[in-house]
Enzyme design. Structure first.
Site, mmCIF file in Angstrom:
data_model
loop_
_atom_site.group_PDB
_atom_site.id
_atom_site.type_symbol
_atom_site.label_atom_id
_atom_site.label_comp_id
_atom_site.label_asym_id
_atom_site.label_seq_id
_atom_site.Cartn_x
_atom_site.Cartn_y
_atom_site.Cartn_z
ATOM 1 N N ASP A 75 0.817 -1.217 0.000
ATOM 2 C CA ASP A 75 0.000 0.000 0.000
ATOM 3 C C ASP A 75 0.850 1.266 0.000
ATOM 4 O OD1 ASP A 75 -2.098 -1.743 0.106
ATOM 5 O OD2 ASP A 75 -3.133 -0.735 1.750
ATOM 6 N N ASP A 132 -0.599 -5.446 4.766
ATOM 7 C CA ASP A 132 -1.751 -4.857 4.097
ATOM 8 C C ASP A 132 -2.902 -5.839 3.890
ATOM 9 O OD1 ASP A 132 -0.460 -2.360 4.084
ATOM 10 O OD2 ASP A 132 0.742 -2.968 2.386
ATOM 11 N N CYS A 168 5.493 -2.519 8.383
ATOM 12 C CA CYS A 168 5.810 -1.199 8.937
ATOM 13 C C CYS A 168 5.600 -1.183 10.443
ATOM 14 C CB CYS A 168 4.989 -0.126 8.246
ATOM 15 S SG CYS A 168 5.423 0.057 6.505
ATOM 16 N N GLU A 171 -6.793 4.514 -0.076
ATOM 17 C CA GLU A 171 -6.424 5.071 1.222
ATOM 18 C C GLU A 171 -6.049 6.539 1.061
ATOM 19 O OE1 GLU A 171 -4.743 1.164 3.591
ATOM 20 O OE2 GLU A 171 -3.305 2.618 2.837
ATOM 21 N N SER A 174 -5.035 4.717 5.669
ATOM 22 C CA SER A 174 -3.953 3.846 6.095
ATOM 23 C C SER A 174 -3.964 3.770 7.613
ATOM 24 C CB SER A 174 -2.616 4.425 5.621
ATOM 25 O OG SER A 174 -1.545 3.833 6.303
#
Length: 558
Positions: free
Chosen positions: A78, A120, A192, A446, A472
């Protein structure tokens, strides 16, 4: 065995012949066949090493008397797909992933499944596909990356880079500082490092009992993560033929409730609402978006993680006791909100899993009586702007929880980004981004770029943003998404005009456009749906079949 359909009896000699070409021997046809659903792909930092992880898992499966068959799903990053037409494909990729799991597992009648997701849409897509197949299943993700550190010693993550774009546009940071943030934010492989969508979903797998302890928090590329892989591989061999551990016996009504409790306690991504609605549908479990505010009202927000709190990351949560410590604190202090008799993939009840769990650092995971908030980190708002609901990550609010302002309307994310950069959105405004819902996009992009621009430009506490798109997990601020009905299906958000007054009251769970019924009726009569060319055949198919966000943005053939 389920796999006898491809390996037993003289009629299956052709099938066996093909399997022998893959290296199988006579003795292998008496063993369980295990699907290893990988999501290795070079362009996603949370996935480029998963081919190595699959080898570890397959070796362990062979050592424990079963036969592994690895296959792959697609994956979309993403963050890399953000800010251009690539984001149209992110949410639709979830359906492709689900379909691929169902297709491979059922086409080859494999006995059990171990899934290796990370980022994601891959985790929810794999869950949806696995629930359709309904064999014994374990999830073991690739793990989160470590947080980044700037030259000044500040801990940062990917969301810091997005916000730095706005700060650089506003000339609040130098080019050297900008470059340092870009080069420091993502220091290693892994999902992340904050409580973004990937880590939220991997955490919820742990909460639902479909993954082992530590799945959501043990760092990627660590020896501890490798041992988790081996444990998961050993366990799938133990339960491969045990019907008690079919995934629908794990992901039950109780498990879904537990997932949402943990989501509220840890302030997960707003995308989790979308995904849990879709997952529940595949599980045959009732989850109404209206139920989530009740859960939120009963659960304290005790773990605040980046982007909501930029000093805390997933590895900090792990050191402080992990997801189990969060659940143990909630269960000991907040009555029976957790379903402690829910079955986990180890064979233990949730209560048994949590018996030795405790908070190791109360600065990271707080006690309930010192919670960040007495209510959970997500809320569902209703009103004439969202008759079927919309979602806000309350954990990410940095200004007031009640907001009134004039609308500044944009008919796409690209239009909004240009308008924000040009200064069209000012303090006190409500930035409206529409025609970005599941049908309108299509694909429900997003809105991280617009929200990050506003944050970086210093408007994060003074502007609200509402959209029929989504956000997000890295988003913070007063950002309301998933507005249903969306603009493309005649929702009021599509009828708004610049200057309309909008009121948001998070604590009252309301969102309202201050327009009379007469005015709304007149605008509906005058409304003409803007036509948007969709050149992709896949996206046109998706647009035709997808439901709105209040139902999980699932493909609906009914």
């Amino acid at each position: 065995m389920r796999s006898d359909a491809i390996k037993k009896g003289h009629l299956k000699a052709p099938n066996r012949s093909l399997l022998r070409a893959c290296g199988l021997k006579d003795e292998d046809f008496d063993k369980p066949f295990i699907g290893v659903a990988n999501s290795y792909i070079d362009i996603i930092p949370g996935h480029y090493f998963l081919n190595d992880y699959a080898k570890i898992i397959k070796d362990e499966i062979r050592k424990n008397g079963c036969v592994p068959f690895e296959f792959n799903t697609i994956g979309v990053d993403d963050g890399i797909a953000m800010g251009h037409e690539g984001m149209l494909y992110s949410l639709p990729s979830r359906e492709i992933i689900a379909n691929s799991i169902e297709t491979v597992m059922n086409a080859h009648q494999l006995d059990a499944l171990i899934c290796i997701p990370n980022c994601d849409k891959i985790t929810p897509g794999m869950l949806m596909g696995a629930l359709r197949v309904n064999v014994p299943t374990i999830f073991v993700s690739g793990g989160p990356m470590a947080s980044g550190v700037t030259k000044k010693g500040e801990k940062i993550s990917l969301s810091s880079v997005f916000e730095a774009v706005g700060a650089y546009e506003a000339k609040k940071i130098s080019e050297e500082e900008f470059k340092d943030i870009e080069c420091s934010a993502c220091p290693s492989g892994g999902s992340c490092s904050g409580m973004f969508t990937a880590n939220s979903m991997n955490t919820l797998c742990e909460a639902m009992g479909i993954a082992l302890e530590g799945n959501g928090t043990i760092l990627a590329l660590s020896k501890e993560r490798e041992e988790l892989l081996r444990k998961a591989a050993r366990r799938i061999c133990e339960i491969a033929l045990d019907e008690r551990f079919k995934i629908r016996n794990i992901i039950t009504q109780k498990a879904v409730r537990n997932a949402m409790v943990v989501d509220m306690a840890m302030g997960g991504s707003s995308n989790t609402v979308l995904h849990m609605l879709a997952i529940s549908r595949e599980a045959g479990v009732a989850l109404d978006i209206k139920d989530l505010n009740f859960i939120s009202s009963k659960v304290a927000h005790i773990a605040k993680i980046a982007p909501s709190l930029n000093s805390v990351y997933m590895d900090d949560i792990h050191k402080a006791g992990g997801v189990s410590a969060v659940m143990a604190e909630i269960s000991s202090r907040q009555g029976h909100i957790l379903e402690l008799d829910a079955l986990t993939i180890t064979g233990e009840s949730l209560e048994e899993r949590l018996k030795n769990a405790k908070i190791k650092d109360e600065n990271i995971i707080r006690k309930v009586d010192n919670a960040y908030s007495k209510v959970g980190g997500l809320a569902i708002l209703f009103g004439n702007l969202a008759e079927q609901g919309c979602v806000i990550k309350t954990a990410g609010i940095i200004g007031e929880r009640k907001f009134k302002g004039e609308a500044v309307c944009f008919n796409s994310q690209d239009e909004a980004i240009k308008g924000i950069i040009k200064g069209k959105v000012k303090k006190g405004n409500v930035c409206v981004i529409r025609y970005e819902g599941p049908k309108g996009g299509p694909g429900m992009q997003e809105m991280l770029s617009p929200t990050s621009l506003l944050m970086g430009m210093g408007l994060g506490a003074d502007v609200a943003l509402i959209t029929d798109g989504r956000f997000s997990g890295a988003t913070r601020g007063l950002s309301v998404g998933h507005i249903s009905p969306e603009a493309a299906e005649g929702g009021l958000i599509g009828l708004l005009k610049d200057g309309d007054e909008i009121e948001i009251d998070v604590d009252a769970y309301t969102i309202h456009a201050n327009l009379s019924e007469e005015e709304i009726t007149q605008r509906k009569k005058e409304f003409v749906l803007p036509q948007k060319e969709v050149p992709s055949r896949w996206l046109r198919m998706y647009q035709k079949l997808v439901s709105n966000a209040s139902k999980g943005a699932v493909l609906d053939m009914e």
